[in-house]
Design an enzyme around this catalytic site. Structure first.
Site, PDB file in Angstrom:
ATOM      1  N   CYS A 142       3.884   2.638  -5.803  1.00 58.12           N
ATOM      2  CA  CYS A 142       3.450   2.297  -4.447  1.00 58.12           C
ATOM      3  C   CYS A 142       2.149   1.504  -4.481  1.00 58.12           C
ATOM      4  CB  CYS A 142       3.275   3.573  -3.624  1.00 58.12           C
ATOM      5  SG  CYS A 142       2.748   3.289  -1.929  1.00 58.12           S
ATOM      6  N   CYS A 184       3.534   9.470  -1.700  1.00 54.19           N
ATOM      7  CA  CYS A 184       2.973   8.298  -1.046  1.00 54.19           C
ATOM      8  C   CYS A 184       3.799   7.875   0.171  1.00 54.19           C
ATOM      9  CB  CYS A 184       2.902   7.153  -2.063  1.00 54.19           C
ATOM     10  SG  CYS A 184       2.171   5.647  -1.441  1.00 54.19           S
TER      11      CYS A 184
END
Length: 395
Positions: free
Chosen positions: A100, A198
């Protein structure tokens, strides 16, 4: 330091809020961006970006800066979540926060900020960036608060990304960040830190994965091939896992500490071909300890690999740096680490991250360790990559 137009990723949390405050206090032109990167069931109790955006907007109002709401959900699904699911389906344990950061926060977000005329971006990560004049390159450093250092998750950043990035709170301890937030009256000064995946949030993980993966129950066996339980799908287990195996039990009264018939069980190996999970008793069982590993898909902060030789590394986020020796792997593009002391529950799919003191050099995805699978198992190579050979094991 020259004054810049800096775009700050405002997440709604206290770290990014103090980041924006510190930069504005230093005289920079600061603009906030709130990233929406997950849309499925976003109104659930586990993942409500609406609440986080309200917090981020409240911070922007207190600081007197503009804030823009940007949707990167399509990029996140394509670049991060799809890979996340592929890894779990193959029985590995990926680290989505690493991907991410590389693909969203420091690629999609960075590109968007540059389109807005930003000269730099900043986030609330506990890490630091410095320019090394002698080596003519930017270096990624650990955050000064050792309990919060996040360089492990940022190890895939390259020179172009590091040259455009600031981490102001990396110079501070978390207690100081909280103190500043309270002192200046930020509305999220006491907001709890996020610990979930995330942008997906904190939710029942098995239930969440079940919505996306095809799984099949199978046996749990010990090292003597005795069936001792039943798993609900290999994707749901990670090496070293103790909770949720369904084969635990209290130690017999009078049994020696750390041993006995009812010592704790740990997930130790996965045999994807036979849909079998192997579990062993005792935290220090040999199957849970590895002196060597091979990693692939390497990324280096200097845009080139460090020279083979002695360094230190982490094989998971919450661990101390371990002394090791870096060498080239037998297959092109792979690297091998040999550790002075055995490492516990080294897990394929996780990241091996290398350090030279406080400098994070980069790393890659753990591919294999010696004897990771039983000898009669047919190991599985990751689709699209060559199998990695080490100690008779391949993946």
């Amino acid at each position: 330091m020259p004054k810049h137009r800096i775009v700050v990723g405002l997440s709604g949390g206290v770290d990014s809020a103090v980041t924006a405050y510190l930069l504005k206090k230093a005289g920079h032109e600061v603009v906030g961006i709130f990233m929406k990167n997950w849309e499925d069931d976003d109104d659930s109790e586990y993942c409500s970006s609406n609440v986080d955006f309200i917090d981020a907007a409240a911070v922007a109002d207190v600081l007197g800066i503009e804030i823009e709401h940007v949707n990167f959900a399509a990029e996140y699904k394509d670049r991060v979540f799809a890979e996340f699911l592929r890894e779990y389906q193959a029985g590995r344990t990926p680290n989505p926060d690493v991907l991410c950061n590389a693909e969203i926060k420091f690629k999609a977000f960075l590109d968007h900020a540059m389109r807005l005329g930003a000269e730099k971006i900043a986030t609330g990560h506990y890490a630091r960036v410095r320019y090394n004049d002698a080596r003519a390159r930017h270096e990624l450093l650990k955050g000064l608060d050792p309990s919060k250092d996040q360089s492990y998750f940022l190890h895939r950043l390259n020179q172009a990304q590091l040259s455009k990035t600031l981490f102001p709170v990396g110079e501070l301890h978390k207690t100081e960040v909280r103190r500043i937030a309270t002192e200046i009256g930020l509305p999220n000064a006491k907001k709890k830190d996020s610990t979930g995946i995330c942008f997906i949030g904190e939710r029942p993980f098995r239930e969440f994965l079940n919505r996306y993966l095809q799984t099949k129950a199978g046996p749990i066996k010990d090292e003597r091939e005795r069936t001792i339980g039943k798993h609900v799908g290999l994707s749901f287990y990670t090496l070293g896992q103790r909770q949720g195996l369904g084969i635990g039990g209290l130690k017999e009264k009078g049994a020696p500490r750390g041993g006995g018939e009812h010592a704790p069980w740990f997930a130790a190996r996965k045999d994807m071909a036979r849909n079998t999970l192997y579990a062993v008793q005792g935290h220090d069982h040999p199957w849970l300890l590895s002196h060597d590993l091979v990693f692939e898909d390497a990324s280096w902060t200097a845009d080139e690999a460090p020279a083979p030789g002695p360094l230190s590394a982490k094989t998971r986020y919450r661990q101390q740096d371990a002394a090791c020796t870096l060498s080239l792997g037998e297959i092109q593009g792979t690297y091998r680490l040999n550790f002075s002391e055995p490492q516990w529950a080294v897990t394929p799919g996780q990241s091996a991250v290398l350090y030279d003191g406080e400098v994070c050099l980069g790393g890659g995805v753990i591919a294999s360790t010696p004897d990771l699978l039983p000898q009669n198992s047919a190991p599985e190579a990751k689709p699209g990559r060559k199998a990695v050979l080490l100690g008779g094991d391949a993946r």
